[in-house]
Write a protein that holds these residues in place. Structure first.
Motif, short mmCIF file in Angstrom:
data_model
loop_
_atom_site.label_atom_id
_atom_site.label_comp_id
_atom_site.label_asym_id
_atom_site.label_seq_id
_atom_site.Cartn_x
_atom_site.Cartn_y
_atom_site.Cartn_z
N PHE A 1 0.81 -1.21 0.00
CA PHE A 1 0.00 0.00 0.00
C PHE A 1 0.85 1.27 0.00
N ALA A 2 2.08 1.17 0.44
CA ALA A 2 2.96 2.34 0.32
C ALA A 2 3.24 2.62 -1.15
N VAL A 3 3.46 1.56 -1.93
CA VAL A 3 3.69 1.75 -3.38
C VAL A 3 2.46 2.37 -4.02
N ILE A 4 1.28 1.87 -3.64
CA ILE A 4 0.06 2.41 -4.22
C ILE A 4 -0.12 3.87 -3.82
N ALA A 5 0.19 4.19 -2.57
CA ALA A 5 0.07 5.58 -2.13
C ALA A 5 0.99 6.47 -2.95
N LYS A 6 2.20 5.99 -3.18
CA LYS A 6 3.16 6.77 -3.97
C LYS A 6 2.61 6.99 -5.38
N ASN A 7 2.09 5.93 -5.99
CA ASN A 7 1.55 6.07 -7.35
C ASN A 7 0.38 7.03 -7.40
N LEU A 8 -0.49 6.94 -6.39
CA LEU A 8 -1.66 7.82 -6.38
C LEU A 8 -1.24 9.27 -6.22
N THR A 9 -0.26 9.51 -5.35
CA THR A 9 0.05 10.90 -5.03
C THR A 9 0.86 11.58 -6.12
N ARG A 10 1.49 10.82 -7.01
CA ARG A 10 2.27 11.51 -8.02
C ARG A 10 1.51 11.72 -9.32
N GLY A 11 0.30 11.18 -9.42
CA GLY A 11 -0.44 11.28 -10.66
C GLY A 11 -1.55 12.32 -10.61
N ARG A 12 -2.53 12.11 -11.45
CA ARG A 12 -3.63 13.07 -11.57
C ARG A 12 -4.36 13.26 -10.24
N ILE A 13 -4.70 12.14 -9.58
CA ILE A 13 -5.49 12.23 -8.36
C ILE A 13 -4.71 12.94 -7.26
N GLY A 14 -3.43 12.59 -7.13
CA GLY A 14 -2.60 13.25 -6.12
C GLY A 14 -2.50 14.74 -6.36
N ARG A 15 -2.38 15.14 -7.63
CA ARG A 15 -2.29 16.57 -7.94
C ARG A 15 -3.59 17.27 -7.63
N SER A 16 -4.71 16.58 -7.85
CA SER A 16 -5.98 17.24 -7.53
C SER A 16 -6.10 17.42 -6.01
#
Lengths: 358, 263
Positions: free
Chosen positions: A196-211
């Motif tokens: 889940f740390a990897v998933i959190a990293k992926n989420l936060t660096r993409g579109r959703i994380g930027r929003s």
């Protein structure tokens, strides 16, 4: 050589935006993971499991969750303890109702249940901000703990009002319950947290994380650029609560084994996780781990030094530890208000160019 | 002698809008249009209602009376992020950048309405999410080149000087790839050199990308040089509307700016 950026040229955008753009980082994180997965399970004993590794993993998971909500999306929450309780009670109800269900699935479903509850308590965030939102989430904290105390269905009408984790196995090895070997519980939690740390990293660096970050930094501008505040805030609440729910389920099923809501999931837990992400670094995945390590491992370290090394009486030491940890928190926040992750980032920036100042 | 510029049809029409907050009338019966491809200036003394007009267009305020038509369609009570999806981007009078994010991330956020991959692929990253990211990165890098901000690509925008922040904010609005660009005082607080740079960027955006621009500006020299047509507001009413030369010689405009008593 040590930490260097020079000579590490990027020739494609894919290479430039990878998780660890610097070669040294990739090696370091690879080594740490290899050690954690391949070596640690052979070294672990009961003491390391119960007082060092499991608490660290459980709280790192909770810190990841709260960091998504508070650090990335800017919504302050004091309901962490309550949401952990939701995860714990969901896993208890699921595993006692469906004993055949795989423990992984139980824990993931508990995260899902918590996400739903999180969305519900996230609704006020569409209207209120900052400290006022913190107070609204405080209501969640007290309401949820009260609910789990008051409604006997949640603790299967047990006389003590406590919930106890039954023994559940995976591949024939006990993961929960009193007979679980340390390496198994450790690996179980490690797999979940790393995944889940990897998933959190992926989420936060993409579109959703930027929003999320756009909402955090300037909500009006975020809206004008096309971020729907409703979607951004509620998705942050949902995903954050999922993480916190999973951490609560692990906390209860694997670590505690038995729990009572007021004590295990009280308001102090909400503050503990909030302190972790403030000290570790808001808006940083790495910071969540550092913060969790700081808050869970420092007391253990001090205790070992003072009781084990110097032979001081235990009660005296526990008071000194309170003061020391408090002092350290203040020290680090004065040195670097943006947390240990920022301190590390600044060090890295300096190292990249060393020995040249510019 | 300047060539006569040709414009298309009306891209945005504001029809008889009135806006009031409680008893305060911010805008009274304002109508004007913005033609496709032109640079339209909105000017007026402080408190004239210029920013209110922009806020109506971008969906922050909903006027009690009147209509806003965008590209031939009447717009009904849209929220700001829905307005953004239709293709209207804007900058703010006071810089409204995402301070914790790098220049690159700010610009990438500008492309958010064009990004589509769902939560699942975002979690996985490898595959569609990464491909989409690279595709939009290429578009953003073109804007970075255009605005000459390559060197600050990875710098957190909170650390940048004011003039550069203004430029990044323009970049973020450009990244949205919008049909209509609203600029609220793009040159406020800039020195002469920065103003010249910004004017050049505005003209180039209009020229190269064909973006229609509406801007609010106090520097009359800039307004008269850049804009094709000017709307003048005062006390929430429209005073004049026309080419810079026509507006400059309009008696009511001169009175408003020099402060002649109204009776």
């Amino acid at each position: 050589m040590f930490y260097r950026e020079s000579g590490d040229f990027k020739t494609s955008y894919a290479a430039d935006q990878q998780t660890f753009p610097i070669r040294f980082d990739r090696w370091a994180i690879g080594l740490v993971c290899a050690f954690a997965f391949l070596v640690m399970p052979f070294l672990i004993n009961d003491y390391w499991e119960k007082s060092v590794l499991l608490p660290f993993l459980v709280w790192a998971m909770a810190a990841l969750g709260l960091n998504i909500l508070t650090g990335y999306c800017g919504q302050v929450s004091l309901g962490t303890g309550g949401f952990m309780a939701v995860g714990a009670y969901a896993s208890y109800k699921l595993t006692t109702s469906f004993p055949e269900l795989n423990l992984f699935i139980v824990i993931l479903l508990s995260g899902g249940v918590t996400a739903t509850v999180g969305i519900l308590f996230g609704l006020p965030s569409l209207r209120i901000k900052g400290f006022y939102l913190a107070v609204a989430t405080l209501a969640a904290q007290f309401f949820l703990v009260w609910l789990f105390n008051k409604v006997p269905w949640f603790y299967n009408y047990s006389a003590s009002g406590m919930i106890t984790a039954p023994e559940r196995t995976m591949l024939g090895i006990a993961i929960s319950g009193p007979n679980s070997p340390p390496w198994a519980t450790y690996l179980f939690c490690l797999v979940i947290v790393v995944f889940f740390a990897v998933i959190a990293k992926n989420l936060t660096r993409g579109r959703i994380g930027r929003s999320w970050m756009a909402i955090r930094d300037m909500d009006i501008a975020a809206e004008i650029i096309g971020v729907a505040p409703l979607k951004a805030k509620l998705s942050a609440f949902a995903i954050s609560s999922f993480y916190i729910g999973v951490s609560g389920a692990m906390f209860f099923m694997v670590y505690l084994g038995a729990a009572e809501p007021t004590e295990a999931f009280g308001i102090d837990k909400s503050f503990l996780v909030l302190f972790m992400i403030i000290i570790g670094g808001l808006g940083s995945i790495f910071g969540s781990f550092v913060g969790a390590a700081f808050m869970t491992l420092m007391p253990v370290l001090f205790k070992n030094i003072m009781v084990g090394g110097l032979g001081w009486p235990t009660d005296l030491v526990s008071h000194i530890i309170f003061m020391l940890i408090g002092g350290l928190i203040m020290f680090f926040l004065i040195v670097e208000p943006h947390g240990l992750a920022q301190l590390w980032r600044v060090t890295k920036e300096k190292l990249r160019l060393w020995p040249f100042p510019h | 002698m300047m060539m006569q510029r040709q414009f298309g049809e009306a891209m945005l029409e504001v029809k008889n809008i009135s806006l009031s907050f409680g008893g305060v009338k911010a805008l009274t019966d304002i109508s004007f249009d913005i033609l496709e491809g032109e640079i339209r200036a909105i000017i007026g003394p402080n408190g004239a209602g210029k920013s209110s007009v922009l806020n109506v267009i971008s969906g922050f305020y909903h006027p009690q009376e009147g209509e806003v038509w965008f590209r031939g369609k009447k717009r009904m009570g849209l929220k700001p992020h829905e307005v953004a999806k239709q293709g209207i981007a804007r900058t703010f009078q006071n810089i409204a950048l995402f301070k914790g994010m790098s220049t690159l991330d700010n610009l990438m956020t500008g492309r958010i309405t064009h990004m589509k991959t769902n939560l699942f692929w975002q979690m996985l990253w490898k595959g569609p999410a990464e491909r989409e990211e690279i595709e939009h990165r290429e578009k953003v890098e073109r804007i970075i080149d255009f605005l000459e901000i390559q060197s600050i690509r990875k710098t957190p925008v909170g650390r940048l000087p004011y003039g550069l922040q203004k430029r990044v904010e323009l970049g973020r609005a450009l990244a949205a790839d919008s049909k209509l660009l609203l600029l609220d005082e793009p040159m406020a607080g800039m020195n002469l050199e920065e103003k010249e740079d910004m004017s050049r960027f505005i003209l180039d955006v209009n020229d190269e990308f064909g973006t229609t621009i509406a801007l609010i500006e106090h520097d009359m020299g800039v307004v008269m040089d850049l804009s094709d047509r000017v709307v003048v507001l005062d006390y929430g009413r429209k005073l004049a509307d026309g080419t810079p030369d026509a507006v400059r010689s309009d008696q009511s405009v001169i009175d408003a700016y020099l402060g002649v008593s109204h009776d």
